[in-house]
Scaffold this active site. Structure first.
Site, mmCIF file in Angstrom:
data_model
loop_
_atom_site.group_PDB
_atom_site.id
_atom_site.type_symbol
_atom_site.label_atom_id
_atom_site.label_comp_id
_atom_site.label_asym_id
_atom_site.label_seq_id
_atom_site.Cartn_x
_atom_site.Cartn_y
_atom_site.Cartn_z
ATOM 1 N N CYS A 130 -5.072 -3.525 2.553
ATOM 2 C CA CYS A 130 -4.801 -3.581 3.990
ATOM 3 C C CYS A 130 -6.052 -3.847 4.844
ATOM 4 C CB CYS A 130 -4.070 -2.317 4.410
ATOM 5 S SG CYS A 130 -3.054 -2.609 5.896
ATOM 6 N N VAL A 167 -0.169 -2.495 10.650
ATOM 7 C CA VAL A 167 0.394 -2.046 11.926
ATOM 8 C C VAL A 167 -0.108 -2.897 13.097
ATOM 9 C CG1 VAL A 167 0.832 0.328 11.190
ATOM 10 C CG2 VAL A 167 -1.412 -0.256 12.112
ATOM 11 N N MET A 168 -1.080 -3.759 12.830
ATOM 12 C CA MET A 168 -1.576 -4.686 13.864
ATOM 13 C C MET A 168 -1.094 -6.097 13.505
ATOM 14 S SD MET A 168 -5.471 -3.472 14.717
ATOM 15 C CE MET A 168 -6.169 -3.728 13.101
ATOM 16 N N LYS A 208 -9.705 2.053 -1.771
ATOM 17 C CA LYS A 208 -9.939 1.357 -0.485
ATOM 18 C C LYS A 208 -11.286 1.770 0.111
ATOM 19 C CE LYS A 208 -7.248 0.580 3.801
ATOM 20 N NZ LYS A 208 -6.011 1.020 4.500
ATOM 21 N N GLU A 212 0.862 -1.187 0.000
ATOM 22 C CA GLU A 212 0.000 0.000 0.000
ATOM 23 C C GLU A 212 0.910 1.253 0.000
ATOM 24 O OE1 GLU A 212 -2.103 0.036 3.732
ATOM 25 O OE2 GLU A 212 -3.518 1.594 3.126
HETATM 26 C C1 ACM Z 1 -3.978 -0.072 7.188
HETATM 27 O O1 ACM Z 1 -5.070 -0.302 6.679
HETATM 28 N N1 ACM Z 1 -3.011 0.479 6.493
HETATM 29 C C2 ACM Z 1 -3.700 -0.433 8.583
#
Ligand code: ACM
Length: 273
Positions: free
Chosen positions: A141, A168-169, A108, A38
């Site tokens: 993501c 990030v998770m 997105k 991304e």
């Molecule tokens: C994300 O959707 N970049 C955490």
């Protein structure tokens, strides 16, 4: 079919440097499909909408040209994240490009955290691109946490989900084994590494890019903290067969008439409010 990802460590705002990093990593690489992270050319942690606008592009500008060039040298179709500008709005998008042209973009639909401040939510239907008989769906993501995204792509015929990410998770990689199993599709999650500390945000990106099979096997895993490239061979025909055994077909066996919450638009009543 040869598919893979390039896991990178973008530096915020330095498109040329980030293009060069991908170029270096893809030296001598040949494949049918390559997925990049991304926002691979811009970085992720914006401090204002103006900053994101200043890095946004249409489907003809430098990221598009870079991906078309990459498609020529690798002989692959590329899917990669970028900031898309269109009609006065900007989107967290991914574009799909061949050696000849940009084939389209996905915007997105599920924005994570402060992305909601910078980007407009995706406003185009989920879509599948047919490339040499293989149906490629795209999600980005955080879309992983909404099972409806992968399900919709699978119902549209996706054999493989290209999944640019800036995770990030720590949950997505495990979740993708289930997304792939419940839809019998392959997925390529292309994540980034590194940290961005900008404004009052500090993100550490988790790496571990992953290729997941339609039987929920993890076929490739990248390290958490190193640039990494992997290309593997997959048998895409497996994803076209939705039978679990002689009797159960996971799509034909769905009982849509019982999925009332979804049929009614899924209007969830939040009793905590
Ligand atoms: C994300 O959707 N970049 C955490």
């Amino acid at each position: 079919m040869k598919v893979g990802y390039i896991q990178t460590s973008p530096v915020f705002g330095e498109k040329e440097r980030n293009f060069n990093e991908v170029k270096k990593q893809s030296k001598n690489l040949k494949a049918d499909l390559i997925v990049l992270p991304e926002l691979f050319a811009t970085g992720y942690t914006f401090t204002s909408k103006e900053e994101a606008v200043s890095l946004a592009e249409d489907l003809k500008s430098e990221t598009a040209q870079f991906l078309i060039e990459m498609a020529k040298t690798t002989e692959a179709v590329l899917v990669a994240g970028f900031i898309e500008k269109a009609r006065g709005s900007i989107y967290n998008s991914a574009m799909i490009a061949s050696s000849e042209a940009v084939l389209g973009s996905y915007r997105k639909i599920h924005l994570y955290n402060k992305e909601k401040f910078w980007f407009s939510p995706g406003n185009k239907p989920l879509n599948v691109y047919k490339i040499k008989g293989v149906n490629i769906g795209i999600m980005i993501c955080f879309d992983w946490i909404f099972p409806e995204t992968a399900r919709t792509l699978a119902l549209l015929g996706a054999d493989i989900i290209a999944h640019p990410a800036n995770l990030v998770m720590p949950f997505c990689q495990k979740a993708m084994t289930i997304r792939c199993l419940e839809n019998r599709v392959f997925a390529i999650t292309s994540n980034r590494i590194g940290e961005e500390k900008r404004g009052d945000n500090h993100f550490k990106f988790t790496g571990r890019s992953q290729i997941t099979s339609c039987d929920s096997e993890i076929l490739s895993t990248a390290p958490t903290d190193e640039n990494f490239v992997d290309i593997i061979d997959i048998d895409i025909l497996k994803a076209k067969d939705k039978k679990l055994n002689k009797i159960n077909d996971i799509f034909e066996d769905r009982r849509v008439e019982f999925y009332n919450a979804i049929l009614k638009g899924g209007n969830y009543v939040n009793e905590s409010k």
